[in-house]
Design a protein around this motif. Structure first.
Motif, mmCIF file in Angstrom:
data_model
loop_
_atom_site.group_PDB
_atom_site.id
_atom_site.type_symbol
_atom_site.label_atom_id
_atom_site.label_comp_id
_atom_site.label_asym_id
_atom_site.label_seq_id
_atom_site.Cartn_x
_atom_site.Cartn_y
_atom_site.Cartn_z
ATOM 1 N N UNK A 125 -14.267 48.271 3.252
ATOM 2 C CA UNK A 125 -15.414 49.121 2.884
ATOM 3 C C UNK A 125 -15.497 50.031 4.045
ATOM 4 N N UNK A 126 -15.446 49.717 5.279
ATOM 5 C CA UNK A 126 -15.571 50.653 6.511
ATOM 6 C C UNK A 126 -14.275 51.341 6.871
ATOM 7 N N UNK A 127 -13.009 50.800 6.190
ATOM 8 C CA UNK A 127 -11.932 51.464 6.578
ATOM 9 C C UNK A 127 -11.720 52.657 6.102
ATOM 10 N N UNK A 128 -11.190 53.593 6.930
ATOM 11 C CA UNK A 128 -10.982 54.946 6.575
ATOM 12 C C UNK A 128 -9.814 55.154 5.313
ATOM 13 N N UNK A 129 -10.283 55.679 4.398
ATOM 14 C CA UNK A 129 -9.365 55.985 3.022
ATOM 15 C C UNK A 129 -9.763 54.922 2.325
ATOM 16 N N UNK A 130 -10.288 53.727 2.555
ATOM 17 C CA UNK A 130 -10.336 52.963 1.383
ATOM 18 C C UNK A 130 -11.499 53.358 0.300
ATOM 19 N N UNK A 131 -10.818 52.866 -0.729
ATOM 20 C CA UNK A 131 -11.744 53.546 -2.171
ATOM 21 C C UNK A 131 -12.028 52.276 -3.214
ATOM 22 N N UNK A 132 -11.391 50.928 -2.650
ATOM 23 C CA UNK A 132 -11.819 50.004 -3.583
ATOM 24 C C UNK A 132 -13.012 49.770 -4.102
ATOM 25 N N UNK A 133 -13.277 49.368 -5.370
ATOM 26 C CA UNK A 133 -14.403 48.968 -5.846
ATOM 27 C C UNK A 133 -14.967 47.603 -5.944
ATOM 28 N N UNK A 134 -13.604 46.752 -5.604
ATOM 29 C CA UNK A 134 -13.954 45.217 -5.591
ATOM 30 C C UNK A 134 -13.331 45.202 -4.262
ATOM 31 N N UNK A 135 -13.837 44.193 -3.652
ATOM 32 C CA UNK A 135 -13.013 43.765 -2.329
ATOM 33 C C UNK A 135 -13.462 42.170 -1.703
ATOM 34 N N UNK A 136 -12.599 41.504 -1.153
ATOM 35 C CA UNK A 136 -12.934 40.383 -0.470
ATOM 36 C C UNK A 136 -13.814 40.485 0.732
ATOM 37 N N UNK A 137 -14.677 39.485 0.973
ATOM 38 C CA UNK A 137 -15.487 39.494 2.356
ATOM 39 C C UNK A 137 -15.301 38.162 2.683
ATOM 40 N N UNK A 138 -15.092 38.070 4.197
ATOM 41 C CA UNK A 138 -14.707 36.757 4.998
ATOM 42 C C UNK A 138 -16.378 36.240 5.270
ATOM 43 N N UNK A 139 -16.310 34.679 5.305
ATOM 44 C CA UNK A 139 -17.586 34.182 5.492
ATOM 45 C C UNK A 139 -18.241 34.754 6.903
ATOM 46 N N UNK A 140 -17.487 35.303 7.921
ATOM 47 C CA UNK A 140 -18.224 35.935 8.950
ATOM 48 C C UNK A 140 -18.641 37.188 8.794
ATOM 49 N N UNK A 141 -17.969 37.954 7.981
ATOM 50 C CA UNK A 141 -18.430 39.175 7.651
ATOM 51 C C UNK A 141 -19.925 39.197 6.725
ATOM 52 N N UNK A 142 -19.903 38.173 5.928
ATOM 53 C CA UNK A 142 -20.903 37.961 5.087
ATOM 54 C C UNK A 142 -22.032 37.526 5.858
ATOM 55 N N UNK A 143 -22.085 36.671 6.789
ATOM 56 C CA UNK A 143 -22.848 36.312 7.646
ATOM 57 C C UNK A 143 -23.414 37.495 8.735
#
Length: 150
Positions: A125-143
């Motif tokens: 989501x925070x990567x420059x140029x990323x426009x994906x509408x669905x993406x994976x989130x790691x457990x660490x990012x979730x927390x």
């Protein structure tokens, strides 16, 4: 259980709509990578519900995956703006999934706030140029995101 982030325009489906409805179909995804993520989801997975293309883009709450992926009926509906004229009942390349409400945040976690978190630097989501509408989130990012609610 896996974690995800899925984007929706609030005038299409918002977290408050999902809260009111309880359950909804997540459809209209027309990107193959995002579609492949949908196909890898399992009932019980959770996702951050992200409001996009609106005055205050950001994570508005948490929802869960309630079904396995299935052929997206909007691809076959000529009245839908997600209609795909190349799709047929025999060969529909697009997938939909059923989702349910878990939690609506009292305040949207703004994209600007998310970009400032070092723990989220690798989140698509925070990567420059990323426009994906669905993406994976790691457990660490979730927390890390849930930690912003405190």
């Amino acid at each position: 259980m896996a974690y995800w982030l899925m984007k929706s325009e609030p005038d299409e489906l918002s977290i408050t709509d999902l809260e009111r409805l309880g359950h909804a179909r997540w459809d209209g995804v027309r990107n193959y990578q995002a579609r492949n993520f949908i196909r890898s989801m399992a009932a019980g997975d959770q996702f951050f519900f992200y409001h996009s293309s609106c005055p205050e883009p950001g994570i508005a709450g948490v929802a869960r995956i309630d079904s396995e992926a299935y052929p997206d009926p909007t691809a076959l509906d000529p009245a839908s703006h997600y209609h795909d004229p190349k799709a047929s009942p025999e060969k529909n390349p697009w997938s939909a999934i059923d989702v349910g409400h878990v939690q609506t945040f009292s305040k949207v976690i703004a994209l600007g706030t998310l970009k400032l978190q070092s723990a989220l630097a690798e989140l698509a989501l925070v990567q420059k140029g990323s426009r994906l509408s669905v993406m994976a989130v790691t457990p660490e990012q979730w927390a890390a995101v849930l930690g912003l609610l405190r």
